[in-house]
Write an enzyme that holds these catalytic residues in place. Structure first.
Site, PDB file in Angstrom:
ATOM      1  N   ARG A 294       0.828  -1.208   0.000  1.00 41.42           N
ATOM      2  CA  ARG A 294       0.000   0.000   0.000  1.00 41.42           C
ATOM      3  C   ARG A 294       0.861   1.256   0.000  1.00 41.42           C
ATOM      4  NH1 ARG A 294      -4.779  -2.250   4.102  1.00 41.42           N
ATOM      5  NH2 ARG A 294      -5.963  -3.267   2.423  1.00 41.42           N
ATOM      6  N   TYR A 425      -6.336  -2.092  -6.658  1.00 39.51           N
ATOM      7  CA  TYR A 425      -5.660  -3.193  -5.972  1.00 39.51           C
ATOM      8  C   TYR A 425      -5.041  -2.769  -4.642  1.00 39.51           C
ATOM      9  CZ  TYR A 425      -1.303  -1.999  -8.725  1.00 39.51           C
ATOM     10  OH  TYR A 425      -0.221  -1.408  -9.321  1.00 39.51           O
ATOM     11  N   GLU A 426      -4.668  -3.791  -3.861  1.00 45.72           N
ATOM     12  CA  GLU A 426      -4.193  -3.626  -2.476  1.00 45.72           C
ATOM     13  C   GLU A 426      -5.236  -2.951  -1.583  1.00 45.72           C
ATOM     14  OE1 GLU A 426      -1.810  -5.387  -2.066  1.00 45.72           O
ATOM     15  OE2 GLU A 426      -1.075  -5.500  -4.105  1.00 45.72           O
ATOM     16  N   GLY A 427      -6.492  -3.226  -1.862  1.00 46.22           N
ATOM     17  CA  GLY A 427      -7.590  -2.613  -1.125  1.00 46.22           C
ATOM     18  C   GLY A 427      -8.051  -1.374  -1.858  1.00 46.22           C
ATOM     19  N   GLN A 432      -9.819   1.848   1.776  1.00 45.50           N
ATOM     20  CA  GLN A 432      -8.840   2.645   2.528  1.00 45.50           C
ATOM     21  C   GLN A 432      -9.545   3.706   3.377  1.00 45.50           C
ATOM     22  OE1 GLN A 432      -5.640   1.631   2.335  1.00 45.50           O
ATOM     23  NE2 GLN A 432      -6.399   0.115   0.866  1.00 45.50           N
TER      24      GLN A 432
END
Length: 568
Positions: A294, A425-427, A432
Site C-alpha cells: 500500500r 488493488y491492495e484494497g 482505505q
C-alpha cells in the site's frame, strides 16, 4: 523531453518536509547520511532515466504473452530487471544479515516512485518481491529465511502475493483454496488465484508465491486462513531450483493498461508449500506484505503523475496554437491552471507518501507507539490520495494534449490506463477510506488529533512570516478536527462509511497544505513559495465541500430502494 528523475525534489522534501535527519540520527539508520542519500538518489535516477524509461512504450505495445504455457515478457524487460537486481535496488531496505542494505524505507520509497514514473509495469515486479521479503523477514522460519531471502534480495528469485479468487475479492475470508499437511512439515496447496501481478516471468530463476489457503481444521472467515510459501521450482539439496512444482499459469488477464506486467490466473494442484507464520495466522502475515504494497502503490500513483506531468509540460512548450506571448499553449490560462494543479498535487502527494514512510522508519528504529500509530494512520491516506493523484494528473495530461492526447501514438493515454488499477488493488480506495474512519479511529482519534495538533502548531508559528498562507492552513485543520470529532461520535458505522471517501480526501488536502507551507517557508519568494500559494489558494479550499459531504450521513446514500435504483 525524456523522463527526468525528480532527485532535487526528493532532496528538498527529505530536508524540509519530513525531517529525514531525525531518521538518520537513530542507531538503526545511522549510515543514511545526507551524502549517502544524495548519491543513492542520483544513481537511482540514472537507472530510471537511462534503463527503465526507454522500456515504457515497449511494455504497452508489445505486452507479455503466454506461449504454450511459457511466459514471455516484453522486449527489454529482462535486461531492465537484471539492472535493477545488479544495482541492489530490490534489497534496499532488507535485512543486511541476508544481503540487504538496511536503508530507510523513506529512501526505498523515493526510488520506487521514480521507477514507477519511468516504467510502472516493470516496477511492479521488484515491488512485489520487496513486499514478500518483508513478510518473510517478520514471519518465516529461520530455515525459510536463510534459503529464500538472499536469493530474493539479490533478484535471482522473484516474489508474488496470492489472495484473490474468482469468488473472493476484497472479501478475502471467502477464499476456498486448501492446504493439506504432508506429514513432513510441508503442505499440499490446491486452488485457483486470479489477478496475480507478475505471477511468472522469464528472467528470475525461480518465482516464489505467497498463497493464502485453509487448513482442514480451519474455521470460516479470515480467522481460518493460513499463509504458505509455494515456489515455482522446488529447491534441491543445494538450494537451487530443482523440479517443477505442481502449479501453472492458466492464462493472462486482458487489461486496460499495464500490458507489460503479466497479471496471471494461477492454478495450484497439490503444489508443495511451507507454512509462513502460525497456523490460521495468515492474514496477519499477509498484511505485512500488503501494508508494504500500500505504501508502494501510493508511490506508483505519484510516479505516474510525475511522468504524465513531464510529458504534458513538454507538449505544452512545443504546441503552437493561438495568440500568446510565446506562441505556444503554455501561455493559455487554462493550460497553466491544469499544469499548476498537476505539479502542486504531485508535490503534495509525494510529501504525504514520504511522511508515511518516515513514520514507518521511526517506528522501526524506536519502537515508539506514537510512530506506529502515525504510520498506520497515514497508510490509507497515502495509498488513496497517491493513486487518486495519479489518475487525476494523468487524465489532465491527456487534456493538455487536446485531441493528440486521445491518440495512442503520443503515449499520453498510457499513463492513465496504467495507473487506473492502482485505486483498485491492495484494497480499493473506498476500503482505505473506511479503514481510516473505522480501524484507524479505534483510539478515539488520538493519532489523528496529534497530527492535527502538529499542523496547527506549525501554521500558528508561520503566521508571523506568511500569514496569507498559514491562516488558511490553520483554519482548514481546525475544520478537519471538528469533522473528525463528529465522525468519532457516530456509533452507526454506515454513517461513517458514507462520508469516508470525502473525509479522506479532505484530510489529504489539509496535509498537502501543511507540506506546501513548509516548502514555502524553506524557499520564500522562490518557486516552491509560488507553488504553495497556488495550492493553498486554489486547491486547499476543496476541503470545505468535502467535509460537508463527510458529515452528510448515510440516509441520502440509501434513500433509493433496490427497485428504485433500477427503475427508469
Amino acid at each position: 523531453m525524456p523522463y527526468r528523475a525528480p532527485v532535487a525534489d526528493y532532496e528538498f522534501l527529505f530536508r524540509h518536509a519530513v525531517d529525514f535527519d531525525r531518521i538518520a540520527a537513530t542507531d538503526k539508520f545511522a549510515e543514511a547520511s545526507e551524502d549517502v542519500v544524495s548519491a543513492i538518489l542520483t544513481e537511482a535516477g540514472k537507472l530510471c532515466e537511462e534503463v527503465m524509461a526507454p522500456l515504457q512504450r515497449n511494455g504497452d505495445l508489445e505486452p507479455a504473452r503466454l506461449e504454450n504455457g511459457v511466459l514471455r515478457t516484453s522486449p527489454g524487460f529482462s535486461d531492465g530487471w537484471n539492472a535493477i537486481a545488479e544495482g541492489g535496488w530490490i534489497g534496499m531496505s532488507a535485512d543486511p544479515e541476508y544481503g540487504g542494505m538496511g536503508l530507510p524505507m523513506t529512501l526505498t520509497t523515493a526510488v520506487n516512485e521514480m521507477m514507477s514514473a519511468a516504467c510502472l509495469s516493470l516496477q511492479l515486479a521488484p515491488l512485489m518481491t520487496q513486499g514478500q521479503i518483508e513478510a518473510l523477514e517478520h514471519h518465516a522460519s529461520d530455515e525459510l529465511k536463510n534459503l529464500y531471502l538472499p536469493k530474493m534480495i539479490a533478484g535471482e528469485w522473484s516474489g508474488t502475493m496470492n489472495l484473490t479468487e474468482p469468488q473472493a475479492g476484497s472479501d478475502v475470508g471467502a477464499l476456498t483454496s486448501k492446504a493439506e499437511p504432508n506429514g513432513d512439515g510441508t503442505y499440499s496447496v490446491s486452488g485457483q488465484k486470479i489477478f496475480i501481478s507478475w505471477g511468472d516471468n522469464d528472467f528470475a530463476e525461480n518465482v516464489c508465491h505467497l498463497v493464502l489457503a485453509r487448513l482442514p481444521d480451519a474455521v470460516p472467515g479470515t480467522k481460518g486462513i493460513s499463509l504458505f510459501l509455494v515456489p515455482k521450482y522446488l529447491p534441491d539439496e543445494n538450494g537451487n531450483p530443482g523440479v517443477a512444482n505442481d502449479l501453472k499459469v492458466v492464462s493472462l488477464e486482458h487489461k486496460m493498461g499495464l500490458h507489460g506486467s503479466p497479471t496471471c490466473v494461477m492454478q495450484y494442484d497439490g503444489a508443495k508449500g511451507w507454512l509462513v507464520g502460525k497456523e490460521h495466522g495468515g492474514m496477519a502475515a499477509m498484511f505485512t506484505m500488503m501494508n508494504n504494497a500500500r505504501l508502494g502503490v501510493g508511490g506508483q500513483g505519484i510516479g505516474a503523475a510525475e511522468g504524465a506531468y513531464q510529458q504534458a509540460l513538454e507538449y505544452a512548450l512545443e504546441r503552437k496554437q493561438g495568440k500568446t506571448p510565446s506562441g505556444t499553449i503554455l501561455d493559455h490560462a487554462d493550460v497553466r491552471r491544469m499544469l499548476m494543479s498537476m505539479r502542486a498535487d504531485t508535490f503534495a502527494a509525494r510529501a504525504i507518501m514520504l511522511a508515511n514512510a518516515a513514520a514507518i522508519d521511526m517506528a522501526n528504529a524506536t519502537g515508539d507507539a506514537d510512530w506506529v500509530s502515525r504510520a498506520a494512520l497515514l497508510t490509507p491516506i497515502n495509498k488513496a490520495f497517491g493513486t487518486e493523484t495519479g489518475m487525476r494528473v494523468s487524465e489532465e495530461g491527456v487534456q493538455v494534449h487536446g485531441g493528440m492526447g486521445f491518440i495512442e501514438e503520443t503515449g499520453a493515454a498510457q499513463f492513465y490506463r496504467d495507473v487506473r488499477v492502482t485505486a483498485i488493488y491492495e484494497g480499493t480506495n473506498g476500503i482505505q477510506a473506511m479503514d481510516l474512519v473505522a480501524r484507524k479511529m479505534m483510539d478515539g482519534g488520538e493519532a489523528a488529533s496529534r497530527l492535527l495538533d502538529e499542523i496547527e502548531d506549525h501554521a500558528e508559528r508561520a503566521r508571523g512570516s506568511m500569514p496569507e498562507l498559514a491562516g488558511p492552513v490553520w483554519e482548514a485543520t481546525e475544520s478537519l478536527r471538528e469533522t473528525t470529532e463528529w465522525l468519532i461520535s457516530q456509533s452507526d458505522m454506515n454513517t461513517r462509511f458514507a462520508g469516508a471517501v470525502p473525509y479522506l480526501k479532505a484530510f489529504a488536502r489539509v496535509l498537502g497544505g501543511h507540506y506546501h507551507l513548509k516548502a514555502a517557508l524553506a524557499e520564500p519568494n522562490g518557486t516552491r513559495f509560488k507553488l504553495a500559494r497556488f495550492y493553498i489558494n486554489a486547491l486547499l479550499p476543496e476541503f470545505s465541500g468535502l467535509l460537508v459531504q463527510a458529515q452528510n450521513g448515510a440516509d441520502d446514500v440509501f434513500a433509493l430502494s433496490a427497485e428504485e435504483m433500477v427503475a427508469a
